[in-house]
Design an enzyme around this catalytic site. Sequence first.
Site, PDB file in Angstrom:
ATOM      1  CE  LYS A  46      -3.600  -0.615   2.263  1.00 33.08           C
ATOM      2  NZ  LYS A  46      -3.834  -1.840   3.341  1.00 33.08           N
ATOM      3  CB  THR A  89      -8.348   0.864   7.600  1.00 27.78           C
ATOM      4  OG1 THR A  89      -7.654   0.431   6.524  1.00 27.78           O
ATOM      5  CG2 THR A  89      -8.776   2.369   6.916  1.00 27.78           C
ATOM      6  CD  GLU A  98      -9.731   1.963  -0.471  1.00 31.51           C
ATOM      7  OE1 GLU A  98      -9.923   2.407   0.147  1.00 31.51           O
ATOM      8  OE2 GLU A  98      -9.394   0.614  -0.055  1.00 31.51           O
ATOM      9  CD  GLN A 113      -5.366   0.769  -0.621  1.00 29.93           C
ATOM     10  OE1 GLN A 113      -5.672  -0.562  -0.582  1.00 29.93           O
ATOM     11  NE2 GLN A 113      -6.276   1.609   0.707  1.00 29.93           N
ATOM     12  CG  HIS A 168     -12.242 -39.763 -23.242  1.00 29.06           C
ATOM     13  ND1 HIS A 168     -12.797 -40.440 -21.506  1.00 29.06           N
ATOM     14  CD2 HIS A 168     -12.012 -41.274 -23.322  1.00 29.06           C
ATOM     15  CE1 HIS A 168     -12.069 -41.488 -21.520  1.00 29.06           C
ATOM     16  NE2 HIS A 168     -11.712 -41.892 -21.928  1.00 29.06           N
TER      17      HIS A 168
END
Length: 880
Positions: free
Chosen positions: A22, A134, A295, A307, A830
Amino acid sequence: MRSYVLFFEQVDRSCLPYVGGKGANLGELSKAGFPVPGGFCITTLAYQDFIATSPEMNSLLDELNAMDPNDLNQLRNLGERIRTHLRQLEIPAPLRNEIIHAWKSVGEEYAYAVRSSATAEDLPTASFAGQQDTYLNIKGQEELLQHIRKCWASLFTDRAISYRAKNGFDHRQVYLSVVVQRMVNPEIAGIMFTADPVSGNRKVVSIDASFGLGEVIVSGMVSADLYKVKAGKIIHKNVSEKKIAIYSLPEGGTVKKDLPPDQQTKQALTDSQILRLAELGKRIEKHFVSPQDIEFCMENGEIFIVQSRPITSLYPLPDIPQEPLRVMFSFGHVQMMTDAMKPLGISVLRTIFPKTVLLEAGGRLFVNPTEVLRTKLGRKMLPIALKNLFDEALSREISEVIHRPEFLQVPPKPGLVKSARQFVAPIIKEVWKNLFKRDPKSAKSKVESFMQKKWTEVRKDLQGVSGAERLETVQHQLSAFGKAMLQNIFPYVICFPISFLLLKRALIRWIGDDKELYQINKSLPGNITSEMGLQIGDLADLVRELPEVEEYLKHANNQTFYEGLLNVRGGERFKRSFEDFIAKYGHRCPGEIDLTRPRWREAPTQLVPAILGHMRSVKPGEHRQKFIQGEQEAQEAIQRIMDHVGRRGLKSKWLKRLIEVYRHMGGLREHPKYLLTLILDECKKAIMAEAEELVKKGVLQQTEDVFFLTLDELIQLSKGEFKQNVSSLVADRKEKYEWHQTLKPPRVMTSEGEIVTGSPRKGELPEGALVGSPVSAGVVEGKARIVLKPEEAHLNEGEILVAPHTDPGWTPLFQSAKALVTEVGGLMTHGAVVAREYGIPAVVGVNDATKKIKDGQMIRVDGNQGFVVILSDENEHHVG
């Protein structure tokens, strides 16, 4: 770099070990001039020095690494102890002073967002997003320090501990940086994906937006507005009802507020803001050279980026331009092998088939038929061929793309039709002769004569050569193989599906239905894979007579498989029969189109579950009796058809011819793959011999390392012309292969990255039915047995085989199965053909069947209409 604090302007991607994903991304954005609110990163050195002051942390981390990640109580208790301890730990004075100085430099009057940034976060192959905490609108010195401590402690939340444990990250090796960023007080905030996270389309920007802080979206409190932008135009807009918003408080912290009724249904972003935001997102994507999850927030009409991280959920794209629009389908889906492949396996197949047609993405191969589909004839015929040869859903999805205006506006390449006609015309001529002129009974000897000749040629060419010359011979033989098979075997084998369609149409027209067609398919003559299944049954019957051998097989290992047999009674007798089987079929295995897969000759214990499973679920000699019975039922069905239409006249002659072609050409259906795997195995022996030489010279650490090199690279290596560090390259590719294994390949995708899903098959179905394609008639009920790998199968009598896919390596299990359900497949793949031969119902192309159906559940398989119904769980009493 010994600093505790780095301002965003000092940070770029090279700082990842110090500031985490970040922090590194914000630094990159800030340096590149994107609108990022100011701030700084508290480095991982600060975190390390902080926990180093604790006398208890070492022993706590030891406990954490030794813990069972599935023991949730221990995880919860230990996590809580560590978090409490770190929140109470004093920050050392030098570190505290540096943080306070940085805070004052940005501005102590502001509120801040305090976010964690882990060193293993937002990597291309793993996203730690959301694993730590956060904190928003933090004001004042002591509040800031307290929340930085909380961020450090959040490295040990229950979900963060669990995520690291399950993804193999050492708790000691993941460090935490803390990002301290000036808060923006936004009117609007949201999340922008520069590629559509649902469809995967790299050209579509997807924006979620709502009023107030973005936490309201991240936490799921409201359904945000959704806008989609492509090529500078808004292509989708969904304005949601947004009842609440989160706002910053002047004194610090946040508050949740109800929005006024007139604002709840108002479009959060104006159209011009949506387009500005999308354009900014694409510039950020260009800077990072990968799609981004961003963001954003808007304050007084100004956009801020708080972000940006890579989107890790997208399926990788092949290395081709996104424009003009191209469409590709999964080679693995048509070959019944959707697992990730190693680089050598991929490069071998791209040597056999043109590299422009066979593209690599995500460790899988994709067929690019775009140029054919640009033509009118291609658009008409290819979807029909795909539907009947491989997969109905695949055909629907291809059709959905090729009728879009942006696809149709691109003309075909000049001269393509003419050159295709010249190439295809002789093959069509041969197909026509095989369908209507030649004796179908002679086809088998002609095909097998070519196969023997080709195999002998390859073996001869590879004898007496070594080093780069041997590898170049491998390359030459593989590159010539595709054309040789197309010209010599394809004209026979393709008659099987063509005659199937002609017969189906004729029976419906003249008799009223096509039910007898499924009876005609039973016990086809000369099917090399069905014969292999019968021989597995013979081995199982032999083991019934040898109880000590049966016991030995339960615990046998590959290294001492044959030697160990000599130490048990009857072992030598079984060994002779088993070696005869391996001499003919030892080059085969599950996923056999991948040269790197261990063959039965290399790992004979792969066959043990099939042998023991056969003993459990099939009576002695029953497999041979069933085959004979199948032949009789097929002949009886033929007789009923002929009796119905009469024994004379054109109808009778036409049907008789088609039935002969259908049965005899159907018996050859598995021959191409048998030959391919023979040739691949000869090439593998040559490659592994060279790998052993490279290990002796110290160039490779182990022979299997060659699987992580391409054929071209291996040749360069043998010539001493390879310039890269081999060990480092192999290690990188091993890591990438592990990531590829976690991906689910799409059936159809476009060059824009869009995963095409198409519309589902229509029709009246029971509630909750799992829908697929009906490929073998009949309806049965039984216990589901989920089998992901045939070497781990444990089928019992009367159980229904539920698998991701099947190829010839799975054939030994068919003797034991009551019905078949697969996630992948079509009418002529198959599993479908073998199921019809064995007379068991089959439904293929059932999405996520191995996840939606649980092991042991009672299910009904309807092979007439193409669906599966879950009836009950294993422990419930079922009345049938």
